[in-house]
Scaffold this active site. Structure first.
Site, PDB file in Angstrom:
ATOM      1  CG  ASP A   1     -38.027  12.039 -21.781  1.00  0.00           C
ATOM      2  OD1 ASP A   1     -37.133  11.684 -20.974  1.00  0.00           O
ATOM      3  OD2 ASP A   1     -38.058  11.657 -22.970  1.00  0.00           O
TER       4      ASP A   1
ATOM      5  CD  GLU B   1     -36.797   8.183 -23.171  1.00  0.00           C
ATOM      6  OE1 GLU B   1     -35.599   8.333 -23.523  1.00  0.00           O
ATOM      7  OE2 GLU B   1     -37.726   8.003 -23.983  1.00  0.00           O
TER       8      GLU B   1
ATOM      9  CE  LYS C   1     -50.661 -15.600   3.886  1.00  0.00           C
ATOM     10  NZ  LYS C   1     -49.554 -14.697   3.477  1.00  0.00           N
TER      11      LYS C   1
ATOM     12  CG  ASP D   1     -43.277 -14.064   5.113  1.00  0.00           C
ATOM     13  OD1 ASP D   1     -42.972 -15.012   4.363  1.00  0.00           O
ATOM     14  OD2 ASP D   1     -44.388 -13.517   5.086  1.00  0.00           O
TER      15      ASP D   1
END
Length: 289
Positions: free
Chosen positions: A42, A44, A191, A218
């Site tokens: 399922d 999980e 920016k 960055d």
């Protein structure tokens, strides 16, 4: 007389942080736990860790929602396995950019995640979060680790380099890499992001980049759009362009965008394990443990 394995202290990796956990175990001289990761039909998840009787350092990036769930399970599992202290190391913390409610009725997702993580640990260490102020969202002692200097190590010999941030918010990051490298200038683009449309307008820095090597720095490269636009906004042609990023998320076609923008190479750390990972943040983490 032979003895059993030392279970006093263990480094416990999340499934997507095995490389940095291995490097950290070597740096600290501590045992690396073999964790079993399972998934039920399922969807999980379930984890299983070895028994232990000491400190557990859970090392798990949370670059996906499933990774968040796995981290919470690992924290609970090591307590069940006998850990006397739990330290959580988050090399990359997802949802950190949602550090405020942008509109009425929206969550502060970074706060919600930090509170959930805090319930299962005694201490948190997180590497270069997008907003350092998120450490205030945790309810346990939290340390922000600046590992940006590690990005200087894989850089080649550079010609009169400029370390360029794509916005003012990353200028200190660029300076950290420059200082670790040992020479060069730093600067940043301006920016502006439209909150409604998400469109980014970039104004080029007033730099003479002709015939010089450019290192764009960055903390995160996600889609590569902003960084590619920044490189394209340069008024002159640099000799070579490199990208250095702490968290090389590189979602979708990010690497292709950067290549088409003229980027010669991308260097990232192992906070998120990618093909461009060139250096480990484990030494910086080990210094804080």
């Amino acid at each position: 007389m032979p003895t059993g394995p030392d279970r006093s202290n263990m480094i416990v990796p999340g499934s997507s942080s095995q490389e940095v956990a291995t490097e950290l175990a070597a740096a600290l001289g501590e045992q690396l736990a073999e964790v079993e990761y399972r998934r039920f039909p399922d969807g999980e998840q379930l984890v299983q860790v070895p028994e232990l009787d000491g400190r557990a350092i859970v090392v798990a990036a949370t670059e996906t929602s499933d990774a968040h769930i796995q981290l919470l399970q690992l924290q609970d599992a090591v307590r069940e396995a006998g850990a006397t202290e739990v330290i959580t190391v988050i090399p990359y913390m997802g949802y950190a950019r949602q550090d405020e409610a942008f509109e009425t009725g929206q969550p502060v997702s970074a706060r919600a995640m930090a509170r959930a993580i805090s319930t299962g640990t005694d201490r948190v260490l997180t590497v270069c979060p997008h907003e350092p102020a998120i450490q205030e969202f945790f309810t346990v002692p939290t340390t922000v680790i600046d590992a940006a200097g590690r990005l200087a190590e894989p850089l080649p010999d550079l010609n009169d380099p400029i370390f360029l941030a794509p916005d003012q918010g990353a200028i200190d990051l660029a300076a950290t890499v420059r200082d670790a490298y040992g020479r060069g200038e730093t600067d940043a683009f301006e920016k502006h992001r439209d909150r409604e449309t998400g469109a980014v307008e970039i104004q080029p820095a007033n730099l003479d980049v002709a015939d010089r090597d450019l290192v764009v720095v960055d903390d995160i490269v996600a889609t590569g759009g902003t960084m590619s636009a920044a490189i394209g906004a340069l008024g002159a042609e640099p000799d070579r362009v490199f990208v250095a990023t702490v968290h090389p998320l590189l979602a979708d076609s990010a690497r292709t965008k950067l290549a088409n923008a003229g980027v010669k190479a991308v260097y990232g750390t192992d906070t998120i394990e990618r093909a461009v990972t060139a250096v480990s943040v484990a030494p910086a983490i080990a210094e804080e443990l």
